[in-house]
Design a protein around this motif. Structure first.
Motif, PDB file in Angstrom:
ATOM      1  N   UNK A 165      31.169 -50.938   3.295  1.00  0.00           N
ATOM      2  CA  UNK A 165      30.221 -49.936   2.796  1.00  0.00           C
ATOM      3  C   UNK A 165      28.775 -50.435   2.825  1.00  0.00           C
ATOM      4  N   UNK A 166      28.565 -51.739   2.943  1.00  0.00           N
ATOM      5  CA  UNK A 166      27.201 -52.279   2.965  1.00  0.00           C
ATOM      6  C   UNK A 166      26.392 -51.661   4.101  1.00  0.00           C
ATOM      7  N   UNK A 167      26.918 -51.703   5.312  1.00  0.00           N
ATOM      8  CA  UNK A 167      26.215 -51.109   6.446  1.00  0.00           C
ATOM      9  C   UNK A 167      26.118 -49.592   6.308  1.00  0.00           C
ATOM     10  N   UNK A 177      32.619 -45.563  -1.047  1.00  0.00           N
ATOM     11  CA  UNK A 177      32.847 -46.054  -2.406  1.00  0.00           C
ATOM     12  C   UNK A 177      32.089 -45.222  -3.444  1.00  0.00           C
ATOM     13  N   UNK A 178      31.666 -44.041  -3.044  1.00  0.00           N
ATOM     14  CA  UNK A 178      31.061 -43.070  -3.953  1.00  0.00           C
ATOM     15  C   UNK A 178      32.008 -41.871  -4.043  1.00  0.00           C
ATOM     16  N   UNK A 179      32.232 -41.359  -5.246  1.00  0.00           N
ATOM     17  CA  UNK A 179      33.084 -40.194  -5.427  1.00  0.00           C
ATOM     18  C   UNK A 179      32.200 -38.954  -5.386  1.00  0.00           C
ATOM     19  N   UNK A 181      24.677 -44.555  -9.220  1.00  0.00           N
ATOM     20  CA  UNK A 181      25.725 -43.710  -9.783  1.00  0.00           C
ATOM     21  C   UNK A 181      26.874 -43.590  -8.788  1.00  0.00           C
ATOM     22  N   UNK A 182      28.108 -43.741  -9.280  1.00  0.00           N
ATOM     23  CA  UNK A 182      29.273 -43.726  -8.407  1.00  0.00           C
ATOM     24  C   UNK A 182      30.185 -42.533  -8.650  1.00  0.00           C
ATOM     25  N   UNK A 201      38.769 -45.589  -9.846  1.00  0.00           N
ATOM     26  CA  UNK A 201      38.455 -47.020  -9.843  1.00  0.00           C
ATOM     27  C   UNK A 201      38.711 -47.626  -8.475  1.00  0.00           C
ATOM     28  N   UNK A 202      39.798 -47.225  -7.829  1.00  0.00           N
ATOM     29  CA  UNK A 202      40.084 -47.769  -6.500  1.00  0.00           C
ATOM     30  C   UNK A 202      39.029 -47.359  -5.480  1.00  0.00           C
ATOM     31  N   UNK A 203      38.541 -46.133  -5.575  1.00  0.00           N
ATOM     32  CA  UNK A 203      37.494 -45.710  -4.646  1.00  0.00           C
ATOM     33  C   UNK A 203      36.228 -46.522  -4.851  1.00  0.00           C
ATOM     34  N   UNK A 204      35.776 -46.648  -6.090  1.00  0.00           N
ATOM     35  CA  UNK A 204      34.481 -47.292  -6.323  1.00  0.00           C
ATOM     36  C   UNK A 204      34.531 -48.798  -6.098  1.00  0.00           C
ATOM     37  N   UNK A 205      35.749 -49.381  -6.113  1.00  0.00           N
ATOM     38  CA  UNK A 205      35.852 -50.815  -5.815  1.00  0.00           C
ATOM     39  C   UNK A 205      36.185 -51.067  -4.345  1.00  0.00           C
TER      40      UNK A 205
END
Length: 550
Positions: free
Chosen positions: A343-345, A420-422, A518-519, A533-537
């Motif tokens: 997700x960094x790129x 990683x954002x909902x 904000x996630x 939690x799994x999505x944001x991690x």
């Protein structure tokens, strides 16, 4: 060869590498930062620490160090456009001295004038306070190899020739526009390789203000019959100045005598000054086509090169560092999922593209008098000349406002489409430059609100996921807290009683990431807290995680 092991090897100890090393230390992670130089800054490439970067400095507890680093905070920050310092002034944008600048409503901080020769030592002091951070100068990267288990880097002491191997879980190239890391990854840059050839001179002159008839300014832009041709910047607000002779796409080789002549022309009289350094460089608009591999990443100028017009380059790089740091820490600690580092790129590259394009737009606006050739009467000491200067100056002043007022660039970036954002299905906010409306929509920077004297909502974020609860009737957040505990994700719940904050965040529950973005948000607990939690991690659907710690 001697062998060393470190979780993260960082190549390049400019502001981005130092910030990354410091933020990793802040998160309890060890790293080695190498640089082939000696740590000195002889041609400061940046001088404005943007408002978002200052928010990170607030998180790190170094705002006082930045403010006291050495720039004269009593020096006015006006920007003026002139024929010469002893010629005509077309106009100016007035700004207060740094000590008098007020923070805008959207932030607990404001931008700060702190050139790189002052800012780098502050970041180095910040990084070195952590025992796990090692900074090694006079050391260059020779090559590296990457495997499923980690990577091996061969480095060389440039003074002694000694070679050694460093084993690391991850490596980050923050080693500038000519990045060795990027070249060895064979990653290309996309964009405009040459916007202008420019030559900088840093010179010393005590009391330059007394040698001309203009009000003091931080930055002067010089406009002649050929259009915009040079700029002059107060590097320390005292006796050091950076003069930039702005060329075009034609490479030139300029001598010190050439530069002295140009500086005298800009001031409009002969005077004594000492040249401290001289540096030809190329303005570029480039972004790396990829930000790295599975274990090797690019940050700062290694990933994006931009015209300095606007002051976005270093500040975008600091965003890179903060975005990447918590994700590296998460994977090293074992709770980061497979998609987290990917997700960094996805998050940062669009920000870089946006920012370098805006910088080029600023450059084109600054150089606009080259395109629309100034009328000859602009330079005549006559009533008609004065009238022409007024019309030209007013138009140029209005044109340049987009560069001077750019809070939307610094705070309004959105990680749209991040894995990683909902998402919540609401439309993306308008991407503005001169204005910025705070929003807690997932993917956006968490809004600032004063909770009490000198305590901002931003002070709640940094090392863990934070679930904000607004109002006494808000759900307790126990489901998300339990899910985070099950996945070993650092997590805390904070109840906020501020009505202003509740109105701005718009939902009863808002989940904020360690970097302050904000996630997720909702008025009720999620039906499946583990899924959130799994999505944001960054975990895959089955909840698998990356176990990369040595």
């Amino acid at each position: 060869m001697a062998h060393f092991t470190t979780p993260v090897l960082i190549v390049g100890a400019g502001p981005i590498g130092l910030a990354l090393a410091g933020d990793l230390g802040f998160r309890g992670q060890s790293c080695i930062l190498i640089d082939k130089g000696d740590g000195g800054v002889y041609q400061p490439k940046m001088d404005m620490v943007g408002i978002r970067t200052m928010e990170y400095c607030r998180r790190w507890g170094i705002v006082d160090l930045v403010e006291g680093a050495g720039y004269n905070r009593e020096y006015t920050q006006d920007c003026a456009w002139v024929t010469s310092l002893n010629g005509h002034e077309f106009g100016r944008e007035e700004f207060p001295a740094p000590k008098d600048e007020k923070s805008p409503p959207q932030s607990p901080q404001h931008r700060e004038r702190c050139p790189q020769n002052f800012f780098d030592p502050v970041l180095r002091r910040f990084a070195e306070q952590f025992s796990g951070v090692q900074i090694v100068y006079h050391t260059e990267l020779v090559n590296f190899s990457e495997s499923e288990e980690g990577l091996l880097a061969t480095v060389r002491n440039v003074k002694t020739g000694e070679m050694r191997t460093i084993a690391a879980n991850y490596m980050v190239g923050s080693d500038g526009g000519a990045s060795t890391v990027r070249q060895q990854l064979d990653i290309k840059m996309a964009g405009e390789p040459v916007l202008t050839y420019t030559t900088n001179v840093v010179f010393r002159c005590e009391g330059l203000e007394r040698l001309h008839n203009k009000k003091p300014a931080y930055r002067y832009i010089f406009i002649g019959s050929e259009g915009t041709w040079a700029t002059l910047v107060a590097i320390n607000g005292r006796d050091q100045w950076r003069f930039s002779l702005v060329g075009d796409v034609t490479m030139q080789t300029l001598t010190e005598a050439d530069m002295r002549k140009a500086i005298v022309r800009a001031v409009g009289r002969d005077f004594d000054f000492e040249i401290l350094s001289m540096l030809p460089w190329v303005r570029r608009q480039l972004v790396a086509e990829s930000y790295g591999s599975r274990r090797v990443f690019l940050a700062g100028d290694a990933a994006h090169l931009t015209s300095p017009t606007g002051g976005f380059g270093m500040n975008t790089g600091i965003q890179d560092a903060v975005n990447l740091s918590w994700k590296l820490a998460a994977c090293l600690e074992g709770w980061g999922g497979r998609k987290l580092l990917e997700s960094y790129e996805i998050e940062q590259r669009p920000v870089a593209i946006r920012n370098v394009e805006e910088s080029t737009g600023n450059l084109k606006r600054m150089l606009n008098p080259r395109v629309t050739e100034p009328p000859k009467e602009l330079f005549d000491p006559t009533p008609d000349g004065e009238k022409a200067r007024k019309a030209f100056g007013d138009a140029y002043t209005e044109l340049m406002k987009r560069e001077w007022f750019s809070i939307g660039i610094h705070l309004g970036y959105v990680y749209e489409g991040s894995p990683i954002i909902v998402p919540e299905g609401t439309p993306r906010p308008e991407d503005t430059v001169q204005t910025y409306s705070q929003t807690a929509r997932p993917g956006s920077r968490a809004p600032h609100v004063w909770l009490e004297e000198n305590v901002s909502t931003l002070d709640l974020f940094g090392k863990e996921f934070v679930l904000l609860r607004f109002g006494t009737d808000a759900p307790a957040g126990t489901g998300l807290a339990a899910a985070a505990n099950e996945r070993k994700v650092p997590f805390k719940v904070v109840s906020v009683s501020s009505a202003e904050a509740a109105a701005l965040y718009e939902r009863a529950l808002v989940l904020v990431r360690p970097d302050g973005q904000c996630a997720w948000r909702s008025d009720s607990e999620p039906e499946d807290p583990l899924q959130v939690i799994d999505i944001v991690r960054g975990a895959s659907p089955d909840g698998a995680s990356v176990q990369d710690a040595a």
